[in-house]
Design a protein around this motif. Structure first.
Motif, PDB file in Angstrom:
ATOM      1  N   ILE A 247     -17.987 -21.738 -46.833  1.00 51.30           N
ATOM      2  CA  ILE A 247     -17.672 -21.661 -45.408  1.00 51.30           C
ATOM      3  C   ILE A 247     -17.678 -23.042 -44.768  1.00 51.30           C
ATOM      4  N   ALA A 248     -18.373 -23.978 -45.402  1.00 52.53           N
ATOM      5  CA  ALA A 248     -18.489 -25.339 -44.858  1.00 52.53           C
ATOM      6  C   ALA A 248     -17.292 -26.162 -45.324  1.00 52.53           C
ATOM      7  N   THR A 249     -16.189 -26.092 -44.586  1.00 49.29           N
ATOM      8  CA  THR A 249     -14.923 -26.677 -45.040  1.00 49.29           C
ATOM      9  C   THR A 249     -15.009 -28.176 -45.288  1.00 49.29           C
ATOM     10  N   ALA A 250     -15.862 -28.880 -44.563  1.00 47.41           N
ATOM     11  CA  ALA A 250     -15.937 -30.341 -44.701  1.00 47.41           C
ATOM     12  C   ALA A 250     -16.488 -30.776 -46.057  1.00 47.41           C
ATOM     13  N   ILE A 251     -17.213 -29.884 -46.742  1.00 47.69           N
ATOM     14  CA  ILE A 251     -17.741 -30.244 -48.064  1.00 47.69           C
ATOM     15  C   ILE A 251     -17.164 -29.330 -49.157  1.00 47.69           C
ATOM     16  N   ILE A 294     -28.578 -27.982 -30.636  1.00 42.54           N
ATOM     17  CA  ILE A 294     -27.614 -28.918 -31.220  1.00 42.54           C
ATOM     18  C   ILE A 294     -26.503 -28.122 -31.884  1.00 42.54           C
ATOM     19  N   PHE A 295     -25.285 -28.271 -31.396  1.00 42.12           N
ATOM     20  CA  PHE A 295     -24.132 -27.535 -31.910  1.00 42.12           C
ATOM     21  C   PHE A 295     -23.412 -28.425 -32.923  1.00 42.12           C
ATOM     22  N   ALA A 296     -23.696 -28.177 -34.191  1.00 43.47           N
ATOM     23  CA  ALA A 296     -23.137 -29.001 -35.264  1.00 43.47           C
ATOM     24  C   ALA A 296     -22.204 -28.167 -36.134  1.00 43.47           C
ATOM     25  N   GLU A 297     -21.315 -28.835 -36.860  1.00 43.91           N
ATOM     26  CA  GLU A 297     -20.385 -28.118 -37.729  1.00 43.91           C
ATOM     27  C   GLU A 297     -21.129 -27.504 -38.912  1.00 43.91           C
ATOM     28  N   PRO A 298     -20.538 -26.490 -39.579  1.00 43.43           N
ATOM     29  CA  PRO A 298     -21.224 -25.813 -40.683  1.00 43.43           C
ATOM     30  C   PRO A 298     -21.710 -26.749 -41.789  1.00 43.43           C
ATOM     31  N   ALA A 299     -20.906 -27.748 -42.157  1.00 47.43           N
ATOM     32  CA  ALA A 299     -21.327 -28.667 -43.219  1.00 47.43           C
ATOM     33  C   ALA A 299     -22.629 -29.372 -42.864  1.00 47.43           C
ATOM     34  N   SER A 300     -22.821 -29.684 -41.596  1.00 49.55           N
ATOM     35  CA  SER A 300     -24.053 -30.336 -41.151  1.00 49.55           C
ATOM     36  C   SER A 300     -25.277 -29.504 -41.518  1.00 49.55           C
ATOM     37  N   ALA A 301     -25.120 -28.183 -41.401  1.00 48.10           N
ATOM     38  CA  ALA A 301     -26.240 -27.282 -41.622  1.00 48.10           C
ATOM     39  C   ALA A 301     -26.705 -27.272 -43.069  1.00 48.10           C
ATOM     40  N   ALA A 302     -25.871 -27.752 -43.985  1.00 48.96           N
ATOM     41  CA  ALA A 302     -26.266 -27.797 -45.392  1.00 48.96           C
ATOM     42  C   ALA A 302     -27.508 -28.668 -45.583  1.00 48.96           C
ATOM     43  N   ALA A 303     -27.574 -29.781 -44.869  1.00 49.63           N
ATOM     44  CA  ALA A 303     -28.734 -30.670 -44.982  1.00 49.63           C
ATOM     45  C   ALA A 303     -29.995 -29.983 -44.479  1.00 49.63           C
ATOM     46  N   LYS A 317     -44.635 -34.367 -48.386  1.00 54.42           N
ATOM     47  CA  LYS A 317     -46.019 -34.710 -48.124  1.00 54.42           C
ATOM     48  C   LYS A 317     -46.304 -34.568 -46.630  1.00 54.42           C
ATOM     49  N   LYS A 318     -47.517 -34.168 -46.311  1.00 49.85           N
ATOM     50  CA  LYS A 318     -47.910 -34.023 -44.915  1.00 49.85           C
ATOM     51  C   LYS A 318     -47.777 -35.352 -44.179  1.00 49.85           C
ATOM     52  N   GLY A 319     -47.238 -35.292 -42.990  1.00 48.46           N
ATOM     53  CA  GLY A 319     -47.051 -36.500 -42.192  1.00 48.46           C
ATOM     54  C   GLY A 319     -45.758 -37.236 -42.464  1.00 48.46           C
ATOM     55  N   SER A 320     -44.912 -36.679 -43.338  1.00 51.74           N
ATOM     56  CA  SER A 320     -43.650 -37.338 -43.693  1.00 51.74           C
ATOM     57  C   SER A 320     -42.664 -37.324 -42.527  1.00 51.74           C
ATOM     58  N   ARG A 321     -41.812 -38.339 -42.529  1.00 57.89           N
ATOM     59  CA  ARG A 321     -40.691 -38.397 -41.575  1.00 57.89           C
ATOM     60  C   ARG A 321     -39.398 -38.146 -42.345  1.00 57.89           C
ATOM     61  N   ILE A 322     -38.643 -37.167 -41.882  1.00 61.44           N
ATOM     62  CA  ILE A 322     -37.409 -36.767 -42.552  1.00 61.44           C
ATOM     63  C   ILE A 322     -36.244 -36.921 -41.571  1.00 61.44           C
ATOM     64  N   ALA A 323     -35.229 -37.647 -41.965  1.00 57.55           N
ATOM     65  CA  ALA A 323     -34.003 -37.757 -41.166  1.00 57.55           C
ATOM     66  C   ALA A 323     -32.938 -36.855 -41.795  1.00 57.55           C
ATOM     67  N   CYS A 324     -32.270 -36.071 -40.965  1.00 68.73           N
ATOM     68  CA  CYS A 324     -31.178 -35.204 -41.427  1.00 68.73           C
ATOM     69  C   CYS A 324     -29.883 -35.632 -40.751  1.00 68.73           C
ATOM     70  N   THR A 325     -28.878 -35.956 -41.521  1.00 64.25           N
ATOM     71  CA  THR A 325     -27.584 -36.280 -40.940  1.00 64.25           C
ATOM     72  C   THR A 325     -26.838 -34.998 -40.603  1.00 64.25           C
ATOM     73  N   LEU A 326     -26.476 -34.857 -39.333  1.00 63.86           N
ATOM     74  CA  LEU A 326     -25.602 -33.769 -38.890  1.00 63.86           C
ATOM     75  C   LEU A 326     -24.229 -34.401 -38.709  1.00 63.86           C
ATOM     76  N   THR A 327     -23.318 -34.090 -39.613  1.00 63.20           N
ATOM     77  CA  THR A 327     -22.095 -34.873 -39.777  1.00 63.20           C
ATOM     78  C   THR A 327     -21.075 -34.752 -38.654  1.00 63.20           C
ATOM     79  N   GLY A 328     -21.030 -33.592 -37.977  1.00 61.77           N
ATOM     80  CA  GLY A 328     -19.990 -33.445 -36.972  1.00 61.77           C
ATOM     81  C   GLY A 328     -20.317 -32.389 -35.934  1.00 61.77           C
ATOM     82  N   SER A 329     -19.489 -32.324 -34.923  1.00 59.50           N
ATOM     83  CA  SER A 329     -19.664 -31.384 -33.811  1.00 59.50           C
ATOM     84  C   SER A 329     -19.254 -29.968 -34.188  1.00 59.50           C
ATOM     85  N   GLY A 330     -19.955 -28.995 -33.646  1.00 57.16           N
ATOM     86  CA  GLY A 330     -19.605 -27.598 -33.860  1.00 57.16           C
ATOM     87  C   GLY A 330     -18.270 -27.218 -33.253  1.00 57.16           C
TER      88      GLY A 330
END
Length: 372
Positions: A247-251, A294-303, A317-330
């Motif tokens: 369903i995630a056409t971008a990927i 945050i309204f992101a495209e379906p491919a973004s949701a894969a991350a 690990k507890k206390g970790s910082r995680i960055a998620c790329t949301l590639t595009g607009s919904g």
């Protein structure tokens, strides 16, 4: 009355902001739409849902780039360098976002843009952008990989510049998102989660993180976590997928152009590349919109789906910082946004009718007594 003089702030794109890290010179004509500088949004709901309140999860929302996706970062570089080298036209194969970005930046400098798209495999919002920016769009009876092979052959024998991610300048521009994350956090995150389609973005981010650390702008490096859709997971399966489906056409890509460099990013960072199901993508897509705003495209949701899966396995690990790329607009895929069971109901213009629909039952009206 004394008024405070307002000084206009000059907004600049990624080439001007990070030119010391990019292959540009005084001879490079910068074609920019003030791309980049997208927000890094701290998650309010996801850590609680996962039962991991010690985690800090950030969403790098690339949907707020000028054409609505991360592709603008690479396209400003690709088109600027193409113009510097004397090109008058560009071409790409696309599942959507690349076509929109290529067409926009080409129109910005008077170039012609040719786009090859796989038949029936592109979200209408993205196709509409390419048309309106003035690109010549050609539908190929095949998948993305078929379209990309055609583009490679045509640009190899004709004076047209390819601007897919096989163009090295695309990766150079896209790496600037890693710089911005480090600038915002003060250092690199512990983990970086990202959707993987053609694999140029995971390649670019890893390059960006390494270069920023080498220059002393950050002290650490993240583990790169890439996520493909289960029906389009050639890297996970270690084989080309001839008919990718998701369903995630971008990927929806079965033979990534940056396959080898994605593996390098995974291995050098000590990370991983896994797959997520379409159902998991759907859940994450709705969660982002309905719980995080945050309204992101379906491919973004894969991350995000991938992060959820790893959290359930106690990977972080507890206390970790995680960055998620949301590639595009919904807004890129309005048909998908309307494909769920939710329905917009039409009612008579009365309070009772509206309250009934929204789930509040109006109290019964009592008759006034006639006894005095």
């Amino acid at each position: 009355m004394n008024r405070i003089k307002k000084v206009p702030v000059k907004k600049i794109g990624v080439i001007e902001r990070y030119q010391e890290f990019l292959p540009v010179s005084d001879r490079t004509p910068i074609i920019s739409l003030n791309e980049g500088n997208t927000p890094l949004i701290l998650s309010e709901a996801l850590p609680s849902v996962l039962g991991l309140k010690g985690l800090k999860i950030y969403f790098k929302f690339e949907g707020l780039n000028p054409t609505g996706s991360f592709k603008d970062r690479g396209m400003t570089m690709a088109v600027s360098k193409a113009l510097e080298e004397g090109a008058t036209s560009v071409m790409c194969a696309s599942t959507g976002n690349t076509s929109a970005s290529a067409a926009a930046f080409a129109s910005r400098c008077g170039m012609k843009c040719y786009v090859l798209i796989p038949e029936g495999k592109i979200a209408k919002g993205k196709l509409l952008q390419a048309f309106r920016y003035g690109a010549k769009v050609v539908v190929v009876k095949g998948n993305f990989d078929d379209a990309l092979e055609l583009v490679k052959k045509i640009t190899a024998t004709h004076p047209i510049q390819i601007v897919n991610s096989v163009n090295p300048y695309r990766i150079e521009g896209q790496k600037t998102a890693a710089f911005e994350i480090c600038d915002d956090l003060g250092d690199a995150p512990d983990y970086h989660a990202i959707p993987v389609g053609n694999a140029g973005n995971i390649t670019a981010y890893w390059r960006g993180y390494r270069e920023y650390k080498e220059k002393g702008h950050s002290d650490t490096l993240p583990k790169m976590l890439g996520f493909q859709a289960a029906g389009a997971a050639p890297i996970v399966l270690n084989r080309v997928v001839k008919n990718p489906e998701t369903i995630a056409t971008a990927i929806r890509i079965g033979n990534p152009a940056s396959w080898a460099s994605a593996l390098k990013a995974r291995d050098e960072s000590g990370g991983l590349i896994e797959s997520v199901t379409d159902d998991e993508i759907r859940w994450a897509y709705r969660f982002l919109a309905e719980r995080e705003g945050i309204f992101a495209e379906p491919a973004s949701a894969a991350a995000v789906a991938g992060v959820v899966n790893l959290a359930k396995r106690n990977y972080f690990k507890k206390g970790s910082r995680i960055a998620c790329t949301l590639t595009g607009s919904g807004l890129k895929d309005p048909e998908f946004a309307l494909s769920f069971d939710d329905r917009i109901e039409s009612v008579e213009p009365s309070i009772d009718a509206v309250l009934k629909v929204i789930g509040t039952v109006p109290p019964a009206r009592t008759k006034k007594s006639s006894v005095r």
